[in-house]
Design a protein around this motif. Structure first.
Motif, PDB file in Angstrom:
ATOM      1  N   THR A   1       0.853  -1.195   0.000  1.00 59.01           N
ATOM      2  CA  THR A   1       0.000   0.000   0.000  1.00 59.01           C
ATOM      3  C   THR A   1       0.886   1.242   0.000  1.00 59.01           C
TER       4      THR A   1
ATOM      5  N   ARG B   1       1.200   3.310   2.265  1.00 59.41           N
ATOM      6  CA  ARG B   1       1.856   3.491   3.554  1.00 59.41           C
ATOM      7  C   ARG B   1       3.209   2.782   3.582  1.00 59.41           C
TER       8      ARG B   1
ATOM      9  N   PRO C   1      -5.718  -8.141  19.894  1.00 54.44           N
ATOM     10  CA  PRO C   1      -6.397  -8.109  18.590  1.00 54.44           C
ATOM     11  C   PRO C   1      -7.018  -6.757  18.257  1.00 54.44           C
ATOM     12  N   VAL C   2      -7.122  -5.883  19.241  1.00 52.72           N
ATOM     13  CA  VAL C   2      -7.810  -4.612  19.007  1.00 52.72           C
ATOM     14  C   VAL C   2      -6.785  -3.476  18.975  1.00 52.72           C
ATOM     15  N   GLU C   3      -6.724  -2.809  17.840  1.00 52.20           N
ATOM     16  CA  GLU C   3      -5.778  -1.712  17.692  1.00 52.20           C
ATOM     17  C   GLU C   3      -6.086  -0.616  18.714  1.00 52.20           C
TER      18      GLU C   3
ATOM     19  N   HIS D   1     -12.023  -0.046  14.260  1.00 51.16           N
ATOM     20  CA  HIS D   1     -11.593  -1.445  14.350  1.00 51.16           C
ATOM     21  C   HIS D   1     -12.485  -2.341  13.496  1.00 51.16           C
TER      22      HIS D   1
ATOM     23  N   ARG E   1     -10.105  -1.087  -0.289  1.00 54.00           N
ATOM     24  CA  ARG E   1      -8.654  -1.188  -0.116  1.00 54.00           C
ATOM     25  C   ARG E   1      -8.112   0.094   0.525  1.00 54.00           C
TER      26      ARG E   1
ATOM     27  N   SER F   1      -5.961   0.492   3.797  1.00 51.84           N
ATOM     28  CA  SER F   1      -4.618   1.070   3.775  1.00 51.84           C
ATOM     29  C   SER F   1      -4.535   2.354   4.599  1.00 51.84           C
TER      30      SER F   1
END
Lengths: 434, 456
Positions: A266, A268, A392-394, B34, B66, B70
């Motif tokens: 991507t 980023r 699992p959770v940002e 999330h 996407r 991203s």
């Protein structure tokens, strides 16, 4: 309005996203499709001497899948182009003529003899290509024949061939480096010493993607036997980022233009490479997994991000993070963090607890007052980031800096001043206090 | 038992304030970051994606998803809005279960599509929250276009024309723009004034003059507009509703569903809306579902939708039918209304004939009957285009099947008049289809105006 056009070792492209020398750039048909999709440039799949090499007729690729069969790692045993040199050169010439604003760099690999290089350079120059990339990276097949990574692993050869090329062509010369080496700075320095205009890295990593336990063969196998291939894809990105940064911050190669390669999917990821010093980035696996259209996200995402951050040109981004890459010994030992768990975001899976309890510092509760509840025990927390990594959770678990008071783990007052290992009392080789 | 109730039992304020708030909260709460990232990762980024083909406005769905994945939600919103300026509203009201999500390849893989609608909402909400205007206008063309009707078709057309540099004036008979987005969509699908926020974003590009309270055929005429502007777009919607054509239809308590929904959408206080204790809705489309569910959520005790054919023939999607059923609405099939039963001039009930289909699919009475008690009867059996507004001193665009006839570019029989949305032949009663009409017409109008400029 941001400008994402790129001028890399004199090679201009409308954006810094190039396709790497690989299957997607083996033919005019593919390259034209890529340019139509918006790629800024390509490095044409490596040309060699005639007669062309042959590829196996068995499987060339193997995959490492993550959850939901997402492609994380990719492995190949394909060699350089198996098409006649004439055909490739004719197509390169046509493509460059039809797409003058795009970068067309030609990857090359011929035996380590100056005459062989002289001969092919002259022919490539006739195509009008923008530059060449010396394939000193391919780790399978060609390396057995004394080419590819077999050259890249010997800095003296790297320097020698780079010099031959610089002496025999007006085209800019990039040297593509292999990661299959102990310290990537040595071949990078050699490339620079040989006069190369820049380096591109990383090529693929030696790998066996898996083992078929019924046939007892490595994957992928041809007629019951397999060989190591070149590993790429998102899984290699951290290795590539480090190698790029090592070259970018090495005083001997500082300022040497870098084309970053390795697991870019991507915008980023591309920006991460650029921040660590890459002037352009090259992509292969993501295109092979999802098609050329992914470049739209890269171009738009880069523009959106630059606008949001107030950057107007790529050179403001390139290398922006390099000054912050340092050696371990210079990390601030007085910087104290503690994990914090946002109870509103916590889904109570308990993974932070078990990771910390079994393998680290016993710094996260499993129950509080008889209820499943995960809280950080500051007296034990070393701020290692394991819980953050497995959650699992940002953003559910974050590390927060202590700026004052006493660290309940060590009982020591927080020292606001910077101090590193070089002066630490436990360091037997510490520098004498000034 | 046997307790005598007031007849008809119609009352406002049946519920507590909390109950109104809960009943009219977001039908589908938005995804948080999330949830959006997890969902976005499920998209396979299909080639020639079926979802994109299924979208009437051809939104590049794999790309916008996407872009969410991203970490570029605003770029994602730009991808959406470039194809569909009402991508925010469509994310809320599109029957995705019969469009993009129906054809998601994840259905084949695990019978669970990527939740495209909610992802689209996530991206567009993110952009609107930041307020960044992603569109800019081309150099002024010196040309002017009148757009009649500020609903989805008209606004989509107006926006695209304004972006192209033309000066647009939008005329609308209502006090607010938005058309059915503002006056027709069920309240719990577009909470917190989203319809107006979207209108504001569309107008925010500039170059669009708004004239509300202007009704074609009343205080403006097509002939005038054709005189005063270089081109005209008609996004008139459907002004009329179908009648049952049965005895008792004039009784107090028999309402057009669309009128009541418009009233509900504009109500300052839901507790002020009178609602019947027993409500019967006649129809099988989205309007029937919307009025039934909203009646139930306003506190009606028994709400029954009666449809003359079987479940599979209902225009409301299966999913919408389920929304109604889980809201406590009863759906009866194969029954047609015979007469509304009255008591002292007000509705007391409605009598139905059971129906069946003959071998050719024609509907016929089965021969037996039943009656339902009702305090309120809603008619939701379709709307009609009222062409009278096109009459006047000048020429009138040709009609076909009672609606304005248009070609592929949405041009009417008059060379400088285009039309789209529900008022044209083939109009699909969908926001997203109306937006596409407006978009296509704008492209044609722009080409027409540019050709005219060259010729001049």
């Amino acid at each position: 309005m941001v400008d994402i056009s790129s001028d890399f070792v004199g090679i201009k492209s409308p954006n810094p996203f190039w396709l790497a020398s690989a299957p997607p750039t083996d033919k005019e048909y593919n390259v034209v499709r890529a340019f139509r999709a918006g790629w800024g440039g390509v490095v044409w799949k490596t040309l060699g001497e005639d007669p062309p090499i042959v590829n196996v007729n068995g499987p060339r690729y193997g995959a490492l899948h993550g959850a939901d069969r997402r492609l994380l790692g990719f492995n190949n045993v394909e060699l350089i182009t198996d098409r006649p040199l004439d055909v490739n050169l004719r197509e390169i010439k046509q493509v460059k003529r039809d797409w003058p604003d795009r970068a067309v760099v030609v990857s090359l690999m011929v035996p380590c003899e100056e005459a062989a290089w002289q001969k092919i350079l002259a022919r490539v120059e006739e195509t009008g290509a923008d530059g060449i990339e010396l394939n000193f990276g391919c780790p399978h097949g060609m390396s057995e024949r004394g080419m590819g990574s077999a050259v890249g692993q010997v800095p003296e050869y790297v320097e020698m061939v780079a010099r031959w090329c610089k002496q025999n062509t007006r085209m800019p010369v990039l040297v593509k480096l292999t990661p299959n080496i102990t310290d990537v700075r040595h071949p990078a320095r050699a490339a620079k010493a040989g006069g190369a205009d820049g380096v591109s890295l990383i090529n693929t990593i030696n790998s066996i993607i898996g083992v078929n336990l019924d046939a007892m063969t490595p994957e992928p196998a041809t007629d019951g036997r397999g060989t190591h291939g070149g590993y790429c894809g998102p899984a290699v990105r951290p290795i590539a980022l480090n190698m790029v940064a090592e070259i970018a911050r090495d005083p001997e190669t500082q300022g040497l233009p870098i084309s970053g390669i390795g697991g870019i999917e991507t915008w980023r990821h591309g920006v991460e490479f650029m921040a660590l010093g890459a002037g352009t980035v090259q992509v292969c696996t993501a295109a092979m997994a999802y098609g050329f259209r992914i470049v739209e996200d890269m171009v738009e995402g880069l523009k959106t991000w630059m606008t949001a951050k107030g950057y107007s040109r790529l050179d403001e981004v390139v290398g922006a993070a390099v000054p912050n890459v340092t050696d371990w010994q210079f990390l601030n030992l007085n910087y104290v963090v503690k994990a914090r768990i946002d109870q509103d975001l916590c889904i109570k899976c308990g993974r932070c607890h078990i990771a910390c309890e079994d393998t680290s510092h016993q710094a996260i509760t499993a129950t509080v007052n008889g209820e499943r509840r995960y809280e950080v025990i500051d007296e034990e927390c070393v701020g290692c980031n394991l819980c953050v990594s497995v959650c699992p959770v940002e953003s559910c678990i974050t590390l927060e800096r202590m700026t004052e008071g006493v660290d309940p783990r060590t009982g020591q007052e927080i020292d606001p001043d910077y101090a590193n290992w070089t002066t630490h009392p436990n360091n037997p080789n510490r520098a004498a206090a000034e | 038992m046997g307790e005598e109730r007031k007849r008809p039992d119609i009352a406002a304020g049946r519920l507590s304030a909390e109950a109104y708030a809960a009943n009219f909260a977001d039908l589908h709460p938005p995804l948080n970051r999330h949830q959006a990232l997890v969902e976005a990762e499920r998209c396979y980024f299909c080639h020639d994606a079926p979802c994109m083909t299924a979208c009437p406005t051809s939104i590049d769905i794999p790309m916008f998803i996407r872009q969410i994945a991203s970490g570029n939600p605003d770029g994602s919103a730009a991808t959406i809005l470039k194809q569909n300026i009402m991508g925010g509203m469509c994310a809320r009201v599109c029957p995705t279960e019969t469009l993009c999500e129906e054809v998601c390849v994840r259905n084949t893989a695990e019978d669970l599509p990527v939740r495209i609608g909610l992802l689209q909402r996530y991206a567009t909400d993110h952009l609107f929250a930041g307020g960044e205007q992603i569109f800019s206008r081309a150099e002024p063309s010196g040309r002017s276009v009148a757009v009649v009707g500020g609903g989805p078709a008209g606004l989509a057309c107006a926006h695209a024309l304004a972006v192209a540099g033309h000066a647009v004036t939008v005329f609308d008979s209502n006090p607010k723009l938005g058309g059915l987005n503002e006056y027709g969509i069920a309240a719990y699908k577009t909470i917190e004034g989203f319809a107006q926020r979207e209108v504001d974003y569309i107008l925010g590009v500039g170059g669009i003059t708004v004239e509300c309270g202007k009704e074609l055929g009343l205080n403006i005429s097509l002939a005038e507009l054709r005189d005063g502007f270089d081109a005209v777009f008609l996004g008139l919607g459907m002004g009329g509703t179908n009648d049952l054509g049965i005895e008792g239809e004039e009784l107090e308590g028999v309402h057009d569903a669309v009128d009541y929904i418009a009233e509900l959408r504009q109500a300052e206080d839901l507790a002020s809306l009178p609602v019947g204790r027993r409500v019967v809705v006649i129809g099988g489309g989205m309007t029937a579902i919307d009025i039934a569910v909203q009646s139930k959520r306003l506190g009606a005790e028994d709400v029954t939708i009666v449809y003359r054919r079987g479940q599979e023939a209902m225009k409301a999607s299966r999913y919408e039918q389920e929304v109604a059923q889980t809201s406590g609405v009863k759906i009866k099939h194969w029954a047609a209304p015979l007469r509304v039963l009255g008591d002292c001039g007000a509705v007391a009930g409605i009598e139905f004939a059971y129906t069946e289909s003959d071998d050719e699919g024609h509907l016929k009475p089965r021969g037996d009957r039943f009656a339902l008690e009702a305090d309120v009867v809603f008619k939701a059996i379709g709307q009609t285009f009222l062409p009278d507004c096109l009459n006047g001193s000048g020429a009138m665009p040709a009609l076909e099947a009672g609606r304005i006839a248009v070609d592929e570019s949405r041009r009417s029989s008059l060379p400088d008049v285009w039309a789209g949305g529900d008022c044209v032949v083939g109009g699909q009663d969908l926001t997203v289809a109306a937006v596409e009409d407006g978009k296509i017409a704008a492209r044609a109008i722009d080409a027409y105006l540019r050709a005219k400029a060259v010729a001049a």
